[in-house]
Write a protein that holds these residues in place. Sequence first.
Motif, PDB file in Angstrom:
ATOM      1  N   LEU A   1       0.783  -1.289  -0.035  1.00 61.61           N
ATOM      2  CA  LEU A   1       0.128  -0.045  -0.017  1.00 61.61           C
ATOM      3  C   LEU A   1       0.871   1.189   0.004  1.00 61.61           C
ATOM      4  N   ALA A   2       2.079   1.211   0.514  1.00 61.23           N
ATOM      5  CA  ALA A   2       2.894   2.422   0.660  1.00 61.23           C
ATOM      6  C   ALA A   2       3.527   2.699  -0.669  1.00 61.23           C
ATOM      7  N   GLY A   3       3.354   1.629  -1.465  1.00 64.69           N
ATOM      8  CA  GLY A   3       4.447   1.633  -2.852  1.00 64.69           C
ATOM      9  C   GLY A   3       4.265   2.864  -3.744  1.00 64.69           C
ATOM     10  N   PRO A   4       2.500   3.034  -4.328  1.00 62.57           N
ATOM     11  CA  PRO A   4       2.430   4.101  -4.979  1.00 62.57           C
ATOM     12  C   PRO A   4       2.851   5.417  -4.623  1.00 62.57           C
ATOM     13  N   LEU A   5       2.568   5.630  -3.205  1.00 63.99           N
ATOM     14  CA  LEU A   5       3.263   7.165  -2.823  1.00 63.99           C
ATOM     15  C   LEU A   5       4.644   7.250  -2.623  1.00 63.99           C
ATOM     16  N   SER A   6       5.430   6.016  -2.261  1.00 68.50           N
ATOM     17  CA  SER A   6       6.970   6.009  -2.378  1.00 68.50           C
ATOM     18  C   SER A   6       7.252   6.210  -3.745  1.00 68.50           C
ATOM     19  N   VAL A   7       6.988   5.472  -4.771  1.00 69.05           N
ATOM     20  CA  VAL A   7       7.475   5.596  -5.969  1.00 69.05           C
ATOM     21  C   VAL A   7       7.234   7.147  -6.489  1.00 69.05           C
ATOM     22  N   LEU A   8       6.056   7.606  -6.394  1.00 71.45           N
ATOM     23  CA  LEU A   8       5.683   8.848  -6.920  1.00 71.45           C
ATOM     24  C   LEU A   8       6.546  10.084  -6.262  1.00 71.45           C
ATOM     25  N   ALA A   9       6.719   9.867  -4.997  1.00 77.75           N
ATOM     26  CA  ALA A   9       7.626  10.632  -4.318  1.00 77.75           C
ATOM     27  C   ALA A   9       8.906  10.623  -4.742  1.00 77.75           C
ATOM     28  N   ALA A  10       9.477   9.517  -4.894  1.00 74.44           N
ATOM     29  CA  ALA A  10      10.979   9.345  -5.177  1.00 74.44           C
ATOM     30  C   ALA A  10      11.185  10.023  -6.620  1.00 74.44           C
ATOM     31  N   GLY A  11      10.345   9.680  -7.498  1.00 74.27           N
ATOM     32  CA  GLY A  11      10.350  10.388  -8.992  1.00 74.27           C
ATOM     33  C   GLY A  11      10.653  11.949  -8.762  1.00 74.27           C
ATOM     34  N   VAL A  12       9.471  12.443  -8.007  1.00 70.05           N
ATOM     35  CA  VAL A  12       9.452  13.844  -7.932  1.00 70.05           C
ATOM     36  C   VAL A  12      10.650  14.625  -7.240  1.00 70.05           C
ATOM     37  N   VAL A  13      10.957  13.838  -6.148  1.00 69.86           N
ATOM     38  CA  VAL A  13      11.953  14.464  -5.310  1.00 69.86           C
ATOM     39  C   VAL A  13      13.315  14.272  -5.884  1.00 69.86           C
ATOM     40  N   SER A  14      13.761  13.292  -6.785  1.00 71.60           N
ATOM     41  CA  SER A  14      14.857  13.084  -7.388  1.00 71.60           C
ATOM     42  C   SER A  14      14.816  14.109  -8.869  1.00 71.60           C
ATOM     43  N   ASP A  15      13.834  14.619  -9.166  1.00 73.89           N
ATOM     44  CA  ASP A  15      13.765  15.576 -10.403  1.00 73.89           C
ATOM     45  C   ASP A  15      13.816  16.930  -9.699  1.00 73.89           C
ATOM     46  N   ARG A  16      12.956  17.163  -8.689  1.00 73.16           N
ATOM     47  CA  ARG A  16      12.970  18.511  -8.404  1.00 73.16           C
ATOM     48  C   ARG A  16      13.841  18.882  -7.280  1.00 73.16           C
ATOM     49  N   VAL A  17      14.332  18.363  -6.379  1.00 64.82           N
ATOM     50  CA  VAL A  17      15.086  18.383  -5.281  1.00 64.82           C
ATOM     51  C   VAL A  17      16.616  18.233  -5.635  1.00 64.82           C
ATOM     52  N   PHE A  18      16.854  16.883  -6.456  1.00 69.03           N
ATOM     53  CA  PHE A  18      18.441  16.657  -6.617  1.00 69.03           C
ATOM     54  C   PHE A  18      18.531  16.810  -8.068  1.00 69.03           C
ATOM     55  N   GLY A  19      17.895  17.737  -9.130  1.00 64.09           N
ATOM     56  CA  GLY A  19      18.197  18.029 -10.363  1.00 64.09           C
ATOM     57  C   GLY A  19      18.224  16.750 -11.120  1.00 64.09           C
ATOM     58  N   THR A  20      17.505  15.982 -11.241  1.00 63.34           N
ATOM     59  CA  THR A  20      17.368  14.549 -11.954  1.00 63.34           C
ATOM     60  C   THR A  20      18.426  13.661 -11.545  1.00 63.34           C
ATOM     61  N   ARG A  21      19.057  14.113 -10.176  1.00 66.32           N
ATOM     62  CA  ARG A  21      20.019  12.901  -9.716  1.00 66.32           C
ATOM     63  C   ARG A  21      19.143  11.897  -8.923  1.00 66.32           C
ATOM     64  N   ARG A  22      19.296  10.676  -9.245  1.00 63.17           N
ATOM     65  CA  ARG A  22      18.364   9.581  -8.537  1.00 63.17           C
ATOM     66  C   ARG A  22      19.176   9.094  -7.381  1.00 63.17           C
ATOM     67  N   ASN A  23      20.489   8.968  -7.429  1.00 65.85           N
ATOM     68  CA  ASN A  23      21.344   8.325  -6.216  1.00 65.85           C
ATOM     69  C   ASN A  23      21.083   8.874  -4.875  1.00 65.85           C
ATOM     70  N   PRO A  24      20.901  10.155  -4.688  1.00 69.34           N
ATOM     71  CA  PRO A  24      20.628  10.468  -3.299  1.00 69.34           C
ATOM     72  C   PRO A  24      19.328  10.208  -2.802  1.00 69.34           C
ATOM     73  N   VAL A  25      18.423   9.983  -3.525  1.00 72.91           N
ATOM     74  CA  VAL A  25      17.192   9.566  -3.012  1.00 72.91           C
ATOM     75  C   VAL A  25      17.293   7.943  -2.860  1.00 72.91           C
ATOM     76  N   ILE A  26      18.070   7.021  -3.741  1.00 75.21           N
ATOM     77  CA  ILE A  26      18.201   5.767  -3.458  1.00 75.21           C
ATOM     78  C   ILE A  26      19.034   5.325  -2.128  1.00 75.21           C
ATOM     79  N   VAL A  27      20.292   5.973  -2.041  1.00 72.35           N
ATOM     80  CA  VAL A  27      20.988   5.703  -1.017  1.00 72.35           C
ATOM     81  C   VAL A  27      20.433   6.238   0.372  1.00 72.35           C
ATOM     82  N   THR A  28      19.864   7.220   0.483  1.00 72.60           N
ATOM     83  CA  THR A  28      19.100   7.530   1.823  1.00 72.60           C
ATOM     84  C   THR A  28      17.979   6.446   2.245  1.00 72.60           C
ATOM     85  N   SER A  29      17.218   6.033   1.130  1.00 72.56           N
ATOM     86  CA  SER A  29      16.181   5.230   1.375  1.00 72.56           C
ATOM     87  C   SER A  29      16.796   3.808   1.863  1.00 72.56           C
TER      88      SER A  29
END
Length: 453
Positions: A304-332
């Motif tokens: 149940l947590a998955g849809p919110l998690s996936v969407l949040a990870a995509g938006v944060v990696s685009d808007r907070v980290f400038g399309t860098r995916r690794n900060p979201v991945i490593v922290t999580s």
Amino acid sequence: MIASPPTNPIPNAPDAAGSARAMELRRQRWRWQIFAITWLAYAGFYLTRKSFAVAKIEMGASSGPGLALDQMAWMDGAFLTAYAVGQFLSGMCGDWFGPRRVILAGMLGSVLAAVAMGASSLVPMMGFFFCLQGLCQSTGWAPLTKNVGSFFARRERGTVLGLWCTNYAAGGFVASLFAGYFGSRWGWRWAFFMPAAALLAIWVLFYWLQRNRPEDVGLPPVEEPPADESASPDPCPAETPGRKECFVTALAVLRSPMVLLLAAVYFLLKPARYAILFWAPKYLNEKLGTNMVESGVLSSLFELAGPLSVLAAGVVSDRVFGTRRNPVIVTSLLLLSALLFSLDRLPPSRWMLGVWLFLIGFLLFGPDALISSTSPVDFGAQRGASTAVGFISGCGSVGAIVGGTIPVFFHARWGWTGVFTVLAISVFIAGALLLPRWNALPASKQSPARQKQ
């Protein structure tokens, strides 16, 4: 002689504008039609994938086939082995034959395998059909990811794929409830039969609504190829499968250091996801004494947590980290390892275990989606998108074999505490491996100054 009057383009301008508007409306309709049907298709695959996980409780009882824990684990291992092998193959097939043929064949095979498994009473036959189910399930992810990418431009794929990747979390959540309801109402066999019937209905919708590319419906491609790819044609067109150039593209994917690193990280992450996916109902039954329905509902909180998690990870990696995916991945991943380590050390409380499973799902599904979809598109070969996704997903699926069979090796000696401790260590190593590449970006997205570093 009287000259002909000059042609006046103005009367035709409304017609041209109307045609342009009609074309744009048609383009948008097809984009979101493809998004919707491919989302539904992959969510639908989970209907037949989760049947065995939910039915294990009754299948292990004296009223069912009486399967032992090790028999269940080896059946999961057969499924996951076939799934891993199939991921590598289906990725290339998606580039060679096009997503449509691969998905239609795999989805229909999944329906038939589920019906056959539900109708079986012999353990070897169940194992065989569940192995076949794994091969059919593997046809979904890579070709469908390629399908979506064909209708959406690169500048929007991060957000679009983040939204699209909610399919497997939502699909798993619904599938657990669906199989649990019919299995508890009419017996464990119906936990296979009814999901198969639902997936067959989705197969019919996919047949009518899906197409591979905008060009297949008379639309132009979503974007011109970038400069580094425009010099040569697509080496793997669906109309000419099996060309030697397709293997060249596959080798190019394997030469990418970041693709190889992501494959290793996904290999270490996937055991946690599949151990919970396949064994959470059984774990909750032993820990809390819950029945099939209660175990299915509680375990579904993980997904149940998955849809919110996936969407949040995509938006944060685009808007907070400038399309860098690794900060979201490593922290999580680092936070996830702590939650996994403490899971079986919690008091045996329904609400506490439910909340913990929800939090684990929130920290797991986001990086899982980034590693298996968005990052391969960022760092992989654009002309072989299905191959790149299939390779990383295939390596992850090898790790999933560990997740599906790990109770056989650790539960008997150290109990569930040992199982979740091993999973926590694996996830921690995955995060540590990716930590040095915190700021990594594809070369084409780096600034000139950064490329010189």
